[in-house]
Design a protein around this motif. Structure first.
Motif, PDB file in Angstrom:
ATOM      1  N   PHE A 127       0.809  -1.221   0.000  1.00 58.64           N
ATOM      2  CA  PHE A 127       0.000   0.000   0.000  1.00 58.64           C
ATOM      3  C   PHE A 127       0.846   1.277   0.000  1.00 58.64           C
ATOM      4  N   GLN A 128       2.169   1.139  -0.150  1.00 65.19           N
ATOM      5  CA  GLN A 128       3.055   2.299  -0.132  1.00 65.19           C
ATOM      6  C   GLN A 128       2.788   3.166   1.104  1.00 65.19           C
ATOM      7  N   TRP A 129       2.644   2.488   2.217  1.00 66.42           N
ATOM      8  CA  TRP A 129       2.338   3.161   3.485  1.00 66.42           C
ATOM      9  C   TRP A 129       3.647   3.657   4.108  1.00 66.42           C
ATOM     10  N   PRO A 130       3.787   4.944   4.370  1.00 57.00           N
ATOM     11  CA  PRO A 130       5.074   5.492   4.819  1.00 57.00           C
ATOM     12  C   PRO A 130       5.352   5.237   6.297  1.00 57.00           C
ATOM     13  N   GLY A 131       5.495   3.960   6.657  1.00 57.22           N
ATOM     14  CA  GLY A 131       5.754   3.600   8.035  1.00 57.22           C
ATOM     15  C   GLY A 131       7.123   2.969   8.212  1.00 57.22           C
ATOM     16  N   MET A 132       7.333   2.342   9.378  1.00 57.86           N
ATOM     17  CA  MET A 132       8.635   1.750   9.683  1.00 57.86           C
ATOM     18  C   MET A 132       8.959   0.574   8.779  1.00 57.86           C
ATOM     19  N   GLY A 133       7.958  -0.250   8.443  1.00 58.76           N
ATOM     20  CA  GLY A 133       8.217  -1.416   7.600  1.00 58.76           C
ATOM     21  C   GLY A 133       8.697  -1.035   6.225  1.00 58.76           C
ATOM     22  N   PHE A 134       8.040  -0.051   5.615  1.00 58.22           N
ATOM     23  CA  PHE A 134       8.459   0.424   4.298  1.00 58.22           C
ATOM     24  C   PHE A 134       9.849   1.046   4.372  1.00 58.22           C
ATOM     25  N   LEU A 135      10.110   1.767   5.460  1.00 61.49           N
ATOM     26  CA  LEU A 135      11.432   2.361   5.668  1.00 61.49           C
ATOM     27  C   LEU A 135      12.498   1.280   5.799  1.00 61.49           C
ATOM     28  N   PHE A 136      12.159   0.176   6.479  1.00 60.63           N
ATOM     29  CA  PHE A 136      13.118  -0.908   6.665  1.00 60.63           C
ATOM     30  C   PHE A 136      13.517  -1.531   5.332  1.00 60.63           C
ATOM     31  N   LEU A 137      12.543  -1.772   4.450  1.00 62.79           N
ATOM     32  CA  LEU A 137      12.862  -2.339   3.144  1.00 62.79           C
ATOM     33  C   LEU A 137      13.750  -1.395   2.333  1.00 62.79           C
ATOM     34  N   GLU A 138      13.473  -0.103   2.402  1.00 57.86           N
ATOM     35  CA  GLU A 138      14.328   0.862   1.716  1.00 57.86           C
ATOM     36  C   GLU A 138      15.735   0.845   2.291  1.00 57.86           C
ATOM     37  N   ALA A 139      15.835   0.697   3.614  1.00 62.08           N
ATOM     38  CA  ALA A 139      17.156   0.649   4.251  1.00 62.08           C
ATOM     39  C   ALA A 139      17.938  -0.588   3.818  1.00 62.08           C
ATOM     40  N   VAL A 140      17.244  -1.738   3.680  1.00 68.59           N
ATOM     41  CA  VAL A 140      17.913  -2.952   3.211  1.00 68.59           C
ATOM     42  C   VAL A 140      18.390  -2.768   1.783  1.00 68.59           C
ATOM     43  N   HIS A 141      17.574  -2.161   0.949  1.00 72.26           N
ATOM     44  CA  HIS A 141      17.955  -1.931  -0.445  1.00 72.26           C
ATOM     45  C   HIS A 141      19.168  -1.011  -0.541  1.00 72.26           C
ATOM     46  N   ARG A 142      19.242  -0.034   0.335  1.00 68.82           N
ATOM     47  CA  ARG A 142      20.351   0.927   0.301  1.00 68.82           C
ATOM     48  C   ARG A 142      21.534   0.501   1.169  1.00 68.82           C
ATOM     49  N   VAL A 143      21.420  -0.659   1.834  1.00 68.38           N
ATOM     50  CA  VAL A 143      22.442  -1.148   2.772  1.00 68.38           C
ATOM     51  C   VAL A 143      22.723  -0.062   3.820  1.00 68.38           C
ATOM     52  N   ASP A 144      21.665   0.540   4.329  1.00 69.72           N
ATOM     53  CA  ASP A 144      21.786   1.551   5.373  1.00 69.72           C
ATOM     54  C   ASP A 144      21.806   0.822   6.714  1.00 69.72           C
ATOM     55  N   THR A 145      22.971   0.257   7.066  1.00 67.43           N
ATOM     56  CA  THR A 145      23.061  -0.634   8.224  1.00 67.43           C
ATOM     57  C   THR A 145      22.700   0.033   9.551  1.00 67.43           C
ATOM     58  N   PRO A 146      23.065   1.287   9.824  1.00 68.22           N
ATOM     59  CA  PRO A 146      22.622   1.883  11.090  1.00 68.22           C
ATOM     60  C   PRO A 146      21.111   1.940  11.215  1.00 68.22           C
ATOM     61  N   LEU A 147      20.430   2.197  10.123  1.00 69.90           N
ATOM     62  CA  LEU A 147      18.973   2.262  10.141  1.00 69.90           C
ATOM     63  C   LEU A 147      18.373   0.871  10.332  1.00 69.90           C
ATOM     64  N   ILE A 148      18.986  -0.147   9.727  1.00 74.41           N
ATOM     65  CA  ILE A 148      18.494  -1.518   9.877  1.00 74.41           C
ATOM     66  C   ILE A 148      18.636  -1.976  11.324  1.00 74.41           C
TER      67      ILE A 148
END
Length: 326
Positions: free
Chosen positions: A269-290
């Motif tokens: 649903f493209q819901w701008p919450g923590m779960g969507f943020l987590f997937l973006e962080a995994v895609h970007r290898v943003d390890t501190p955020l993960i």
């Protein structure tokens, strides 16, 4: 109660330590964060210099010790992508996720309690067979397929409900912008809340039904019927109160689990919450955020389960919270 809270605090700190250790240890297996940060144009020498500057070449124990020394002060690192404290980025997305979980929990309670009680009271009716059949179907279908079907039916074919985003929001306080205070926001909540609730709803219907059936055969319920009490009072006061004890225990765990399930729901649903943020962080290898996300979700599990134990003691006064389990 104070002894119980102190013991749970110690247990919670131990759990959070294990979660932080596991979360921090897997970050090296997620990929190279420099690949997303600097691209392909930077030379290998510059990459190594940057890795040295960021401390990525240090031994694991040195990196973890540095992380823990900051974590006890509330600093879970700085996001590579957002260039902001990771905890601050997650807290900005937390309200959207909590509103989604709250809406799903509300649907589960409003549907599962009367449905489970009815199935226990009228086990042979056609409606009971229909409810139990639908519950089997609900357990079998993954949440993302339910979400896609809801979008296809109610958004594309019927055009009744929006299919993505949070809609119109109203600022409540601080970073909290709520969609529950506007009609457009509520319409945007309906589909994702239903999709998220669909994975847990069949479980609770069947659990309440089975516990209610067992309660209806107990001596105190038979005695209440023999005294001539109204059926509604027997079912919803005497029987249901004791039925809700195991349901509350399971519910506490499942509410925490729903926070994790929001990853799939928020993605569809493209819901701008923590779960969507987590997937973006995994895609970007943003390890501190993960790492920060995993620690925050673990903290939510600890808090929710502690509250459930307290509520259990309030509902059933015979439970001694201060006494360790034998």
């Amino acid at each position: 109660m104070l002894l119980f809270l102190f013991r749970r605090l110690i247990q919670g700190l131990a759990v959070m330590f294990v979660i932080s250790l596991i979360s921090f240890s897997i970050q090296d297996n997620l990929g190279d964060p420099l690949r997303e940060m600097v691209g392909q144009s930077v030379s290998e020498a510059e990459r190594q210099a940057l890795r040295q500057e960021m401390g990525l070449n240090d031994p694991f124990l040195v990196q973890y010790g540095r992380f823990m020394s900051r974590a006890v002060r509330g600093d879970l690192g700085t996001s590579y992508f957002f260039k902001e404290p990771a905890l601050q980025v997650i807290m900005a997305k937390l309200p959207a996720t909590l509103e989604l979980v709250f809406g799903a929990t509300l649907l589960i309670v409003l549907i599962s309690v009367p449905s489970g009680v009815y199935c226990a009271i009228r086990p042979n009716s056609w409606l009971t067979r229909f409810i139990l059949g639908i519950s089997i179907l609900g357990i079998s279908i993954p949440v993302f397929l339910t979400a896609i079907f809801c979008i296809f039916l109610f958004s594309i074919e019927l055009g009744w409900l929006p299919s993505y985003g949070r809609g119109e929001l109203v600022s409540v306080f601080g970073l909290w912008d709520s969609g529950y205070l506007t009609k457009d926001g509520i319409l945007h909540l309906v589909l994702p809340c239903f999709a998220l609730a669909s994975i847990m709803l069949p479980l609770f219907i069947r659990l309440i039904r089975s516990e209610m059936v067992e309660a209806l055969h107990t001596e105190y319920v038979k005695f209440a019927k023999a005294k001539g009490l109204r059926k509604a009072r027997v079912y919803f006061v005497h029987a249901l109160k004791n039925t809700m004890l195991p349901v509350l225990t399971v519910g506490g765990v499942q509410i925490g689990t729903m926070v994790a399930y929001t990853i799939l729901t928020e993605s569809v649903f493209q819901w701008p919450g923590m779960g969507f943020l987590f997937l973006e962080a995994v895609h970007r290898v943003d390890t501190p955020l993960i790492v920060a996300y995993l620690i925050v979700v673990g903290g939510i599990f600890v808090i929710v389960n502690t509250l459930v134990d307290i509520l259990y003691g309030l509902i059933n006064p015979t439970v001694n919270l201060a006494r360790p389990a034998q």
